[in-house]
Design a protein around this motif. Structure first.
Motif, short mmCIF file in Angstrom:
data_model
loop_
_atom_site.label_atom_id
_atom_site.label_comp_id
_atom_site.label_asym_id
_atom_site.label_seq_id
_atom_site.Cartn_x
_atom_site.Cartn_y
_atom_site.Cartn_z
N PRO A 134 0.91 -1.15 0.05
CA PRO A 134 0.01 0.05 -0.02
C PRO A 134 0.93 1.15 -0.19
N GLY A 135 0.22 2.27 -0.43
CA GLY A 135 1.15 3.62 -0.61
C GLY A 135 0.18 4.73 -1.06
N HIS A 136 0.92 5.88 -1.00
CA HIS A 136 0.21 7.20 -1.33
C HIS A 136 0.46 6.93 -3.12
N ASP A 137 -0.06 7.92 -3.84
CA ASP A 137 0.28 8.07 -5.14
C ASP A 137 1.47 8.89 -4.91
N ASP A 138 2.44 8.82 -6.03
CA ASP A 138 3.83 9.56 -6.04
C ASP A 138 3.77 11.11 -5.76
N ASP A 139 2.70 11.73 -6.09
CA ASP A 139 2.58 13.23 -5.67
C ASP A 139 2.06 13.35 -4.51
N ALA A 140 1.47 12.43 -3.78
CA ALA A 140 0.84 12.72 -2.58
C ALA A 140 1.86 12.06 -1.38
N CYS A 141 3.03 11.35 -1.83
CA CYS A 141 3.81 10.73 -0.81
C CYS A 141 4.89 11.69 -0.35
N ARG A 142 5.11 11.77 1.19
CA ARG A 142 6.07 12.76 1.50
C ARG A 142 7.69 11.97 1.45
N ALA A 143 7.54 10.68 1.13
CA ALA A 143 8.94 9.96 1.03
C ALA A 143 9.71 10.59 -0.20
N GLY A 144 11.10 10.89 -0.01
CA GLY A 144 11.89 11.46 -0.80
C GLY A 144 12.61 10.47 -2.13
N LEU A 145 12.08 8.96 -1.77
CA LEU A 145 12.41 8.23 -2.89
C LEU A 145 11.25 7.77 -3.64
N ILE A 146 11.57 7.36 -4.48
CA ILE A 146 10.27 6.67 -5.53
C ILE A 146 10.71 5.31 -5.53
N TYR A 147 9.65 4.36 -5.04
CA TYR A 147 10.24 2.79 -5.17
C TYR A 147 9.45 2.27 -6.28
N THR A 148 9.91 1.11 -6.69
CA THR A 148 9.17 0.46 -7.51
C THR A 148 9.39 -0.97 -7.16
N THR A 149 8.68 -1.76 -7.77
CA THR A 149 8.66 -3.26 -7.43
C THR A 149 9.21 -4.35 -8.44
N ASP A 150 9.77 -5.25 -8.27
CA ASP A 150 10.28 -6.25 -9.25
C ASP A 150 9.16 -7.16 -9.41
#
Ligand SMILES: [Zn+2]
Length: 181
Positions: A134-150
């Protein structure tokens, strides 16, 4: 059509003979197992279910479940609202042999007694429909990293968007006895 209340236990074969539809909500507060995956127990699961007998005489349950639930964002660890939707197409059977004989579009629901917990069924289906990450949409997330999944669902950072330089003194401050840990 029965509006509003979704009963805790039902007799699915009887409801199917009567061609009963439910349209209502189950509060998240009563779904204790689901709550273990959530950061709060606000809200409710919208439930639309139809109990009926198909042309082969099977007891069937069709419908949809949905809700907006609060889960912990796996990037920034803040609460994130996630929409969960699930489509149900079940056939009620007495045993595993009957379950194996079902056509592929019907999921078996083994019910060995007259009645069964409808809340448990709803809870199981919603838990299966929860996002793995689960997670925010990219523009709503406070995290400085963009994560992706394999393809195996492992999370890894794709790109660092933060341009903050790490201050060595702030690292040392964190190591002092009595500092934040
Ligand atoms: Zn986030």
């Amino acid at each position: 059509m029965l509006d509003g209340q979704i009963p805790h236990t039902v007799e699915p074969r009887k409801l199917a003979r009567q061609d009963v539809r439910f349209d209502g909500e189950v509060a998240v507060t009563v779904l204790k197992r689901l709550q273990q995956s959530l950061v709060d127990s606000d809200g409710a699961i919208r439930v639309q279910l139809h109990f009926f007998r198909d042309l082969e005489g099977r007891t069937c349950i069709e419908g949809t479940l949905g809700g907006e639930l609060a889960m912990e964002c796996q990037r920034c660890l803040e609460p994130a609202k996630v929409n969960v939707e699930s489509e149900i197409s079940l056939a009620v059977v007495w045993n595993d042999d009957q379950a194996k004989a079902l056509p592929s579009h019907l999921e078996p629901l083994v019910v060995t007694e007259d009645s069964t917990s409808l809340w448990d069924l709803i809870e199981d289906e919603v838990i299966l429909a929860l996002p793995l990450i689960p997670g925010h949409d990219d523009d709503a997330c406070r995290a400085g990293l963009i994560y992706t999944t394999d393809p195996e669902g492992n999370l890894y950072p794709e790109e660092e968007v933060s341009d903050k330089k790490q201050n060595p003194f702030s690292v040392l401050a964190g190591l002092k006895p009595g500092g934040n840990d």
